[in-house]
Write an enzyme that holds these catalytic residues in place. Structure first.
Site, PDB file in Angstrom:
ATOM      1  N   ASP A 135       2.335  -5.393  -1.325  1.00 20.05           N
ATOM      2  CA  ASP A 135       0.963  -4.910  -1.063  1.00 20.05           C
ATOM      3  C   ASP A 135       0.327  -4.290  -2.301  1.00 20.05           C
ATOM      4  O   ASP A 135       0.328  -3.065  -2.468  1.00 20.05           O
ATOM      5  CB  ASP A 135       0.950  -3.907   0.094  1.00 20.05           C
ATOM      6  CG  ASP A 135       1.298  -4.545   1.427  1.00 20.05           C
ATOM      7  OD1 ASP A 135       1.248  -5.784   1.510  1.00 20.05           O
ATOM      8  OD2 ASP A 135       1.636  -3.812   2.366  1.00 20.05           O
ATOM      9  N   ASP A 186      -0.927   2.800  -4.127  1.00 21.15           N
ATOM     10  CA  ASP A 186      -0.766   3.112  -2.704  1.00 21.15           C
ATOM     11  C   ASP A 186       0.703   2.987  -2.311  1.00 21.15           C
ATOM     12  O   ASP A 186       1.033   2.557  -1.221  1.00 21.15           O
ATOM     13  CB  ASP A 186      -1.626   2.169  -1.863  1.00 21.15           C
ATOM     14  CG  ASP A 186      -1.732   2.606  -0.403  1.00 21.15           C
ATOM     15  OD1 ASP A 186      -1.719   3.826  -0.137  1.00 21.15           O
ATOM     16  OD2 ASP A 186      -1.821   1.727   0.476  1.00 21.15           O
TER      17      ASP A 186
END
Length: 282
Positions: free
Chosen positions: A185, A168
């Site tokens: 993340d 992502d």
């Protein structure tokens, strides 16, 4: 400030001494600036599954390991225990990826502890000493864009050599620290060798970087680094310092699967040994 409920166990156990402020609230977690002795760090508090906007797509969770067959059956059925097990696996994925990538020299926040659903890690700071901004909050010159793009491209290669794909990656989860870009993340990180969607995820990560930095340096939009990197990986020719051209031509050369598997097994064995040493040192 009022102490968040999820951080109370860390205060009680002496892992943190004070909660300074909330840094951000994202789609899957809230991040707080905390004090640990003389050090200032950040604590990532994962949101409960029903309060997150990011869905745990089967593309990401494919082939993720669980503790036992009971957990696997429960996760498949979608029972309450299964959802809890899936949530635990989701959180552990980021913790495992951070330790793995930090050991490989990838620019990620240094992890310190994972306790009660809270990840305690390094606070990445900018040149001014404050929390580093995300890339999407900054404007770049063409020269800066090219420099950061190629730095991050090398980080993607390092990650893949360690067997990990972010999954992502974009300007929203990269910080510009005082020493350059830092990738954050990682709960959706996937095993490059164990996920059937690995290739498309790797190419999408690289295309995201290309599209973003291509706004400032348009010539980057003509490159095909994602396809080139994956082709090198498939043929066991990718190394951390492998020269890249940005050009891609499909090859008829057969993939040496045995060599790839041996590389993966060696990397896993090395990682297991490292984790064992860490446990023995505690």
């Amino acid at each position: 400030m009022k102490i968040p409920k999820r951080l109370a166990p860390l205060l009680e156990d002496g892992l943190i001494d004070d909660v300074i402020r909330q840094l951000m609230s994202g789609k899957e977690a809230m991040v707080f600036v905390v004090r640990c002795g003389d050090d200032v760090r950040c604590a990532k508090v994962y949101k409960e599954a029903n309060k997150r906007s990011f869905r745990q797509s089967v593309d990401y969770t494919e082939n993720r390991k669980v503790k036992n067959s009971r957990q696997a059956r429960a996760m498949a059925k979608g029972s309450r225990y299964g959802r809890e097990a899936q949530e635990e696996a989701w959180q552990n994925a980021e913790v495992d990826a951070l330790y793995r990538l930090a050991a490989a020299g990838v620019r990620v926040p240094k992890p310190y502890n994972f306790h009660a659903g809270v990840l305690l890690m390094e606070l990445v700071t900018g040149d001014d000493g404050n929390a580093a901004p995300r890339l999407n909050d900054i404007e770049f010159t063409p020269e800066q864009a090219r420099e950061h793009f190629h730095t991050l491209l090398r980080q993607v290669v390092l990650m893949l050599c360690a067997g990990v794909i972010h999954g992502d990656l974009s300007e929203y989860n990269i910080l510009l620290g005082s020493e350059g870009p830092v990738i954050i993340d990682l709960p959706q990180a996937v095993d490059a060798a164990g996920n059937n969607h690995a290739r498309s995820m790797l190419e999408r990560d690289v295309n995201n970087l290309t599209g973003y930095f291509g706004r400032y340096a348009p010539e980057l939009l003509q490159t095909e680094y994602g396809k080139e990197i994956w082709a090198l990986y498939e043929h066991n020719e990718l190394r951390p310092d492998t020269p890249l051209t940005g050009h891609f031509t499909a090859s008829d050369k057969p993939v040496d699967l045995n060599s790839v598997i041996r590389e993966i097994d060696d990397a896993r064995a090395a990682e297991a040994a490292r984790l064992l040493r860490m446990q023995e040192e505690k």
